[in-house]
Design a protein around this motif. Structure first.
Motif, short mmCIF file in Angstrom:
data_model
loop_
_atom_site.label_atom_id
_atom_site.label_comp_id
_atom_site.label_asym_id
_atom_site.label_seq_id
_atom_site.Cartn_x
_atom_site.Cartn_y
_atom_site.Cartn_z
N TYR A 128 28.51 40.79 40.49
CA TYR A 128 29.59 40.31 41.36
C TYR A 128 29.22 38.99 42.02
N GLN A 129 27.96 38.83 42.38
CA GLN A 129 27.52 37.60 43.02
C GLN A 129 27.64 36.40 42.08
N GLN A 130 27.56 36.66 40.78
CA GLN A 130 27.71 35.58 39.81
C GLN A 130 29.15 35.06 39.76
N LEU A 131 30.07 35.83 40.32
CA LEU A 131 31.47 35.40 40.34
C LEU A 131 31.75 34.41 41.46
N GLU A 132 30.71 34.06 42.24
CA GLU A 132 30.84 33.13 43.36
C GLU A 132 31.87 33.64 44.36
N PRO A 133 31.47 34.64 45.17
CA PRO A 133 32.41 35.25 46.12
C PRO A 133 33.10 34.26 47.05
N TYR A 134 32.43 33.14 47.36
CA TYR A 134 33.07 32.18 48.26
C TYR A 134 34.36 31.62 47.65
N ARG A 135 34.39 31.55 46.33
CA ARG A 135 35.63 31.10 45.68
C ARG A 135 36.73 32.15 45.81
N ILE A 136 36.32 33.41 45.80
CA ILE A 136 37.29 34.48 46.00
C ILE A 136 37.88 34.38 47.40
N VAL A 137 37.00 34.11 48.38
CA VAL A 137 37.46 33.94 49.77
C VAL A 137 38.45 32.78 49.86
N GLU A 138 38.08 31.66 49.25
CA GLU A 138 38.97 30.49 49.29
C GLU A 138 40.32 30.79 48.66
N GLN A 139 40.30 31.52 47.56
CA GLN A 139 41.54 31.84 46.87
C GLN A 139 42.43 32.75 47.73
N ILE A 140 41.82 33.77 48.32
CA ILE A 140 42.59 34.70 49.16
C ILE A 140 43.18 33.98 50.36
N VAL A 141 42.35 33.16 51.01
CA VAL A 141 42.82 32.42 52.20
C VAL A 141 43.97 31.49 51.83
N SER A 142 43.83 30.80 50.70
CA SER A 142 44.88 29.86 50.30
C SER A 142 46.19 30.57 49.97
N GLN A 143 46.10 31.82 49.52
CA GLN A 143 47.30 32.58 49.19
C GLN A 143 47.93 33.22 50.43
N VAL A 144 47.10 33.65 51.37
CA VAL A 144 47.60 34.38 52.54
C VAL A 144 48.10 33.44 53.63
N THR A 145 47.40 32.33 53.84
CA THR A 145 47.71 31.45 54.98
C THR A 145 49.17 31.00 55.04
N PRO A 146 49.78 30.55 53.94
CA PRO A 146 51.17 30.09 54.05
C PRO A 146 52.15 31.16 54.53
N ARG A 147 51.81 32.43 54.34
CA ARG A 147 52.73 33.50 54.72
C ARG A 147 52.17 34.36 55.85
N LEU A 148 51.13 33.87 56.51
CA LEU A 148 50.48 34.68 57.54
C LEU A 148 51.43 34.97 58.70
N ASP A 149 52.22 33.96 59.11
CA ASP A 149 53.17 34.19 60.20
C ASP A 149 54.15 35.31 59.84
#
Length: 259
Positions: free
Chosen positions: A72-93
């Motif tokens: 799992y660490q080879q998948l670069e978890p920080y990129r997963i975080v970035e992807q989730i944040v980029s998807q959630v932020t526009p609709r967070l409100d």
């Protein structure tokens, strides 16, 4: 004078070689589900062995990394975080509004807009760290949370043609080359058989030779796909199993199919 029937031996052998290789490929893929009953049941070799093959893939992958967490660490978890944040932020409100209207509709309706705005801003500021903590926690407990073999077994039960699609999408040219090689090898061996018949015209030679040619063409077809395992040099050529030399492409297709 050479008998016309003797000249037909290489032609018949070439056709037989092509047909047997084509049939071998078809029997590897089909039928996807068992047909028949009792002792007369048949299922394509790949669908029948799909679960075993998939488990071997998983075992080999995990051996390279040590365990599922390391993989799992080879998948670069920080990129997963970035992807989730980029998807959630526009609709967070919108998500906050939905949650608050379910929990405290009156309070949220009467809350001043400036306070709502501060809540939105604070949530957006804290979102990356919260998602990062969630992803880290998920990665640390991945072995306990996920049973890859069970998931894959379930997927293969639902889609028994998955392994067929993997090989067909990853190596259509290789499969075609294997079928066509049956004609070339069969024709070449047919010439040898015709020569042998010319010098030793015994009654058993042609039937035995036909069986031998069928066996050799099928054996070569399977071997050509999966052997040698590692690339080897022969004069000016690099030799490796047709599917093995396309491991990156096969891995890409496999990832898309099981995702």
């Amino acid at each position: 004078m050479i008998d016309a029937a003797l000249l037909s031996v290489p032609i018949v052998a070439a056709v037989a070689g092509w047909v047997t290789n084509w049939l071998a490929i078809q029997m590897s893929f089909y039928p996807v589900h068992f047909v028949g009953s009792g002792m007369f049941r048949w299922q394509g070799a790949l669908p029948r062995k799909a679960e075993t093959i998939a488990h071997l893939f998983i075992d080999k992958t995990l051996r390279q990394f040590g365990n599922l967490n390391a993989a799992y660490q080879q998948l670069e978890p920080y990129r997963i975080v970035e992807q989730i944040v980029s998807q959630v932020t526009p609709r967070l409100d919108e998500y906050i509004d939905e949650a608050m209207y379910k929990a405290q509709p009156v309070l949220w309706d009467n809350l001043p807009p400036i306070l709502r705005k501060r809540i939105y801003q604070r949530a957006k500021a804290q979102l990356p760290s919260l998602i990062e903590a969630l992803v880290d926690d998920f990665g640390d407990n991945l072995d306990e949370l996920v049973d890859l073999k069970a998931l894959l077994s379930h997927e293969l039960t639902q889609h028994p043609d998955l392994m067929n699609r993997l090989f067909k999408q990853a190596g259509p040219l290789e499969l075609k080359a294997v079928v066509n090689s049956g004609a070339l090898i069969g024709g070449a061996l047919g010439c040898v058989l015709a020569s042998a018949w010319w010098f030793y015209p015994t009654s058993w030679l042609l039937p035995a030779g036909g069986l031998f040619i069928g066996f050799i063409t099928n054996w070569f077809a399977i071997s050509w796909l999966f052997a040698p395992l590692k690339s080897r040099r022969f004069l000016f050529w690099s030799i490796q199993g047709l599917f093995l030399r396309r491991q990156p492409e096969i891995s890409d297709v496999w990832a898309k199919l099981v995702s």
